[in-house]
Enzyme design. Structure first.
Site, PDB file in Angstrom:
ATOM      1  N   TYR A  67       4.410  30.411  57.216  1.00 34.35           N
ATOM      2  CA  TYR A  67       4.781  30.387  55.791  1.00 34.35           C
ATOM      3  C   TYR A  67       4.938  28.943  55.312  1.00 34.35           C
ATOM      4  O   TYR A  67       4.318  28.533  54.332  1.00 34.35           O
ATOM      5  CB  TYR A  67       6.086  31.152  55.637  1.00 34.35           C
ATOM      6  CG  TYR A  67       6.591  31.343  54.227  1.00 34.35           C
ATOM      7  CD1 TYR A  67       5.925  32.170  53.324  1.00 34.35           C
ATOM      8  CD2 TYR A  67       7.783  30.744  53.812  1.00 34.35           C
ATOM      9  CE1 TYR A  67       6.425  32.377  52.044  1.00 34.35           C
ATOM     10  CE2 TYR A  67       8.293  30.955  52.538  1.00 34.35           C
ATOM     11  CZ  TYR A  67       7.612  31.777  51.662  1.00 34.35           C
ATOM     12  OH  TYR A  67       8.114  31.990  50.389  1.00 34.35           O
ATOM     13  N   ASP A  68       5.759  28.180  56.042  1.00 34.40           N
ATOM     14  CA  ASP A  68       6.096  26.829  55.577  1.00 34.40           C
ATOM     15  C   ASP A  68       4.844  25.972  55.456  1.00 34.40           C
ATOM     16  O   ASP A  68       4.632  25.286  54.448  1.00 34.40           O
ATOM     17  CB  ASP A  68       7.067  26.142  56.554  1.00 34.40           C
ATOM     18  CG  ASP A  68       8.355  26.923  56.761  1.00 34.40           C
ATOM     19  OD1 ASP A  68       8.449  28.055  56.247  1.00 34.40           O
ATOM     20  OD2 ASP A  68       9.256  26.414  57.447  1.00 34.40           O
ATOM     21  N   ASP A  89      25.836  32.400  64.076  1.00 31.59           N
ATOM     22  CA  ASP A  89      27.298  32.366  63.894  1.00 31.59           C
ATOM     23  C   ASP A  89      27.684  32.507  62.423  1.00 31.59           C
ATOM     24  O   ASP A  89      28.865  32.460  62.066  1.00 31.59           O
ATOM     25  CB  ASP A  89      27.889  31.069  64.481  1.00 31.59           C
ATOM     26  CG  ASP A  89      27.314  29.817  63.813  1.00 31.59           C
ATOM     27  OD1 ASP A  89      26.574  29.950  62.807  1.00 31.59           O
ATOM     28  OD2 ASP A  89      27.595  28.707  64.299  1.00 31.59           O
ATOM     29  N   GLY A  90      26.678  32.659  61.557  1.00 36.23           N
ATOM     30  CA  GLY A  90      26.958  32.862  60.127  1.00 36.23           C
ATOM     31  C   GLY A  90      27.373  31.586  59.410  1.00 36.23           C
ATOM     32  O   GLY A  90      27.731  31.620  58.234  1.00 36.23           O
ATOM     33  N   PRO A 148      16.699  27.767  59.019  1.00 33.51           N
ATOM     34  CA  PRO A 148      17.326  26.561  58.467  1.00 33.51           C
ATOM     35  C   PRO A 148      18.859  26.642  58.472  1.00 33.51           C
ATOM     36  O   PRO A 148      19.426  27.679  58.142  1.00 33.51           O
ATOM     37  CB  PRO A 148      16.781  26.516  57.030  1.00 33.51           C
ATOM     38  CG  PRO A 148      15.479  27.251  57.107  1.00 33.51           C
ATOM     39  CD  PRO A 148      15.702  28.340  58.117  1.00 33.51           C
TER      40      PRO A 148
HETATM   41  P1  NAD Z   1       7.252  40.013  47.049  1.00 38.70           P
HETATM   42  O1  NAD Z   1       6.794  40.326  48.409  1.00 38.70           O
HETATM   43  O2  NAD Z   1       8.088  41.000  46.335  1.00 38.70           O
HETATM   44  O3  NAD Z   1       6.049  39.641  46.099  1.00 38.70           O
HETATM   45  C1  NAD Z   1       4.819  39.152  46.556  1.00 38.70           C
HETATM   46  C2  NAD Z   1       3.728  40.013  45.937  1.00 38.70           C
HETATM   47  O4  NAD Z   1       2.447  39.482  46.325  1.00 38.70           O
HETATM   48  C3  NAD Z   1       3.772  41.453  46.428  1.00 38.70           C
HETATM   49  O5  NAD Z   1       3.666  42.336  45.330  1.00 38.70           O
HETATM   50  C4  NAD Z   1       2.550  41.561  47.342  1.00 38.70           C
HETATM   51  O6  NAD Z   1       2.038  42.872  47.423  1.00 38.70           O
HETATM   52  C5  NAD Z   1       1.606  40.567  46.696  1.00 38.70           C
HETATM   53  N1  NAD Z   1       0.584  40.049  47.609  1.00 38.70           N
HETATM   54  C6  NAD Z   1       0.758  39.489  48.834  1.00 38.70           C
HETATM   55  N2  NAD Z   1      -0.422  39.145  49.372  1.00 38.70           N
HETATM   56  C7  NAD Z   1      -1.372  39.468  48.454  1.00 38.70           C
HETATM   57  C8  NAD Z   1      -2.784  39.359  48.415  1.00 38.70           C
HETATM   58  N3  NAD Z   1      -3.472  38.849  49.458  1.00 38.70           N
HETATM   59  N4  NAD Z   1      -3.440  39.774  47.306  1.00 38.70           N
HETATM   60  C9  NAD Z   1      -2.769  40.290  46.247  1.00 38.70           C
HETATM   61  N5  NAD Z   1      -1.429  40.440  46.236  1.00 38.70           N
HETATM   62  C10 NAD Z   1      -0.738  40.027  47.328  1.00 38.70           C
HETATM   63  O7  NAD Z   1       8.029  38.602  47.158  1.00 38.70           O
HETATM   64  P2  NAD Z   1       8.763  37.752  46.035  1.00 38.70           P
HETATM   65  O8  NAD Z   1      10.121  37.468  46.528  1.00 38.70           O
HETATM   66  O9  NAD Z   1       8.578  38.353  44.702  1.00 38.70           O
HETATM   67  O10 NAD Z   1       7.928  36.384  46.121  1.00 38.70           O
HETATM   68  C11 NAD Z   1       6.970  36.026  45.138  1.00 38.70           C
HETATM   69  C12 NAD Z   1       6.507  34.584  45.416  1.00 38.70           C
HETATM   70  O11 NAD Z   1       7.625  33.691  45.340  1.00 38.70           O
HETATM   71  C13 NAD Z   1       5.903  34.399  46.800  1.00 38.70           C
HETATM   72  O12 NAD Z   1       4.822  33.502  46.706  1.00 38.70           O
HETATM   73  C14 NAD Z   1       7.028  33.767  47.594  1.00 38.70           C
HETATM   74  O13 NAD Z   1       6.547  32.970  48.645  1.00 38.70           O
HETATM   75  C15 NAD Z   1       7.718  32.929  46.530  1.00 38.70           C
HETATM   76  N6  NAD Z   1       9.132  32.672  46.880  1.00 38.70           N
HETATM   77  C16 NAD Z   1      10.084  33.632  46.733  1.00 38.70           C
HETATM   78  C17 NAD Z   1      11.413  33.352  47.070  1.00 38.70           C
HETATM   79  C18 NAD Z   1      12.513  34.354  46.896  1.00 38.70           C
HETATM   80  O14 NAD Z   1      13.669  34.026  47.228  1.00 38.70           O
HETATM   81  N7  NAD Z   1      12.295  35.534  46.402  1.00 38.70           N
HETATM   82  C19 NAD Z   1      11.754  32.095  47.575  1.00 38.70           C
HETATM   83  C20 NAD Z   1      10.744  31.143  47.730  1.00 38.70           C
HETATM   84  C21 NAD Z   1       9.445  31.438  47.356  1.00 38.70           C
HETATM   85  N1  UDP Z   2      20.435  36.855  57.713  1.00 36.49           N
HETATM   86  C1  UDP Z   2      21.557  37.494  58.242  1.00 36.49           C
HETATM   87  N2  UDP Z   2      21.528  38.859  58.304  1.00 36.49           N
HETATM   88  C2  UDP Z   2      20.486  39.600  57.876  1.00 36.49           C
HETATM   89  C3  UDP Z   2      19.348  38.952  57.339  1.00 36.49           C
HETATM   90  C4  UDP Z   2      19.368  37.572  57.277  1.00 36.49           C
HETATM   91  O1  UDP Z   2      22.529  36.847  58.650  1.00 36.49           O
HETATM   92  O2  UDP Z   2      20.566  40.841  57.972  1.00 36.49           O
HETATM   93  C5  UDP Z   2      20.475  35.385  57.604  1.00 36.49           C
HETATM   94  C6  UDP Z   2      19.224  34.668  58.079  1.00 36.49           C
HETATM   95  O3  UDP Z   2      19.328  34.389  59.471  1.00 36.49           O
HETATM   96  C7  UDP Z   2      19.249  33.391  57.236  1.00 36.49           C
HETATM   97  C8  UDP Z   2      19.910  33.833  55.930  1.00 36.49           C
HETATM   98  O4  UDP Z   2      20.594  35.062  56.221  1.00 36.49           O
HETATM   99  O5  UDP Z   2      20.074  32.427  57.849  1.00 36.49           O
HETATM  100  C9  UDP Z   2      18.909  34.072  54.804  1.00 36.49           C
HETATM  101  O6  UDP Z   2      17.909  34.919  55.298  1.00 36.49           O
HETATM  102  P1  UDP Z   2      16.701  35.474  54.441  1.00 36.49           P
HETATM  103  O7  UDP Z   2      15.806  36.201  55.373  1.00 36.49           O
HETATM  104  O8  UDP Z   2      17.203  36.211  53.262  1.00 36.49           O
HETATM  105  O9  UDP Z   2      15.981  34.183  53.848  1.00 36.49           O
HETATM  106  P2  UDP Z   2      15.605  32.744  54.444  1.00 36.49           P
HETATM  107  O10 UDP Z   2      16.405  31.816  53.619  1.00 36.49           O
HETATM  108  O11 UDP Z   2      15.974  32.653  55.891  1.00 36.49           O
HETATM  109  O12 UDP Z   2      14.147  32.650  54.230  1.00 36.49           O
END
Ligand code: NAD
Ligand code: UDP
Length: 316
Positions: free
Chosen positions: A146-147, A207-208, A274
């Protein structure tokens, strides 16, 4: 009025972005393959003539017959569980999928908006994270799928800007929650809320003491809208800078749900979870006039209500 195409338009954030753009009077074309999202998230827009949902995998290409003013590229699985279970889908949608969406933006002379992430900072050694921080990412770790692909997505976005003068915007999203997250997506908010409602133990990983800063979805989408319609290109952090340990967060959910559940500690899902995360939002404040408005308590109450109803209806 502008017409926007949103990849990932029926995901959690894509559906809220659709709502906001429609409320602004825009037309919205949502493109999604439903790998982690669901048509349920946009079912309420079924009778809206300015909204269209197209089933399509953007890794295979993305096209549209008419003019487009904006392309929001949100398609990508976003939960650490998906990094385990769908690693190549994550890599490909942020690399090939991003280039496909950029090609369409170039062809249509549309603004291109890329949903990047705080994960580009990896396990950050600078705290809070400013946009200038270059990050601490383990390229071969489980989260690396992802990153690193999000980092590549930023790189190719910046390259299309330089090479082809595409008007691009990059947002780095910090942990965002709210209604329409998938109950079983494994992220901390749906996990803990569902456990609390079901009377199951709340699982805290490690450890939360690791921290996160949680932003409510409508606040984030307001930041998206301001960035998209501004002259800024970013990258720009959008997130709520109020930071908590995950243990404190679990206790807050327990209190708000009035749950009697215990809090139990389980091993971290990934070694490179993280340890701290909080956005520096100086840029969003000064360049976009944006800051979050919804308190964690209010945001969590709305989210708990949504999940309680989903559980009652037997939906995920
Ligand atoms: P989500 O999984 O609900 O939404 C992602 C959507 O993309 C889904 O509807 C999925 O079906 C669609 N998708 C994935 N691969 C696809 C493909 N190959 N073709 C067409 N559609 C595809 O997740 P979200 O939380 O709504 O995240 C949306 C965006 O925001 C993502 O790019 C994610 O990386 C980014 N993001 C979200 C968060 C967060 O905290 N929610 C944080 C950082 C980044
Ligand atoms: N986490 C947790 N319990 C859960 C799911 C996640 O303690 O049931 C922790 C996870 O290890 C991370 C933080 O909560 O430290 C946020 O996790 P999340 O998967 O929501 O997003 P992230 O910021 O790690 O992408």
């Amino acid at each position: 009025m502008p017409r926007a195409l949103i990849t990932g338009g029926s995901g959690f954030l894509g559906s809220h972005l659709s709502d906001r753009l429609l409320a602004e009077g825009w037309e919205v074309v949502a493109v999604d393959n439903f790998i982690t999202g669901s048509p349920d998230n946009v079912a309420h827009l079924g009778n809206e003539p300015r909204f269209r949902l197209i089933e399509k995998d953007v890794i295979e290409g993305v096209e549209y017959p008419d003019s487009l003013d904006y392309i929001f590229h949100l398609a990508s699985p976003a939960s650490p569980l998906d990094f385990f279970n769908k690693p190549l889908e994550v890599i490909h949608v942020n690399s090939i999928g991003t280039e496909n969406a950029l090609k369409l933006a170039k062809e249509k002379k549309a603004v291109f908006f890329y949903a990047s992430t705080s994960e580009t900072y990896g396990d950050p050694l600078v705290h809070p994270q400013t946009e200038e921080y270059l990050g601490n990412v383990n390229s071969i770790g489980i989260r690396g799928v992802y990153d690193e692909s999000k980092r590549f997505g930023e790189t190719i976005t910046a390259t299309y800007r330089r090479e082809f003068q595409v008007d691009t915007k990059i947002v780095r999203i910090f942990n965002t929650y709210g209604p329409r997250m998938r109950l079983d997506d494994g992220r901390v908010v749906p996990n803990l809320v569902a456990q609390a409602i079901n009377g199951e133990p709340l699982t805290v990983y490690g450890d939360g003491q690791q921290t996160r800063s949680f932003c409510y979805c409508t606040d984030l989408i307001d930041g998206f809208f301001r960035l998209a319609t501004s002259t800024q290109s970013g990258p720009i952090n959008i997130g709520n800078p109020t930071e908590r340990t995950i243990l404190e967060f679990a206790k807050e959910i327990k209190a708000l749900t009035q749950s009697q559940s215990d809090i139990v500690f389980q091993p971290l899902l990934t070694a490179d979870d993280p340890k701290q995360r909080r956005p520096d939002i100086t840029k969003a404040r000064t360049l976009l006039g944006w800051e979050p408005k919804v308190s964690l308590q209010d945001g969590l109450r709305a989210t708990i209500e949504y999940f309680a109803k989903r559980l009652e209806d037997g939906k995920r």
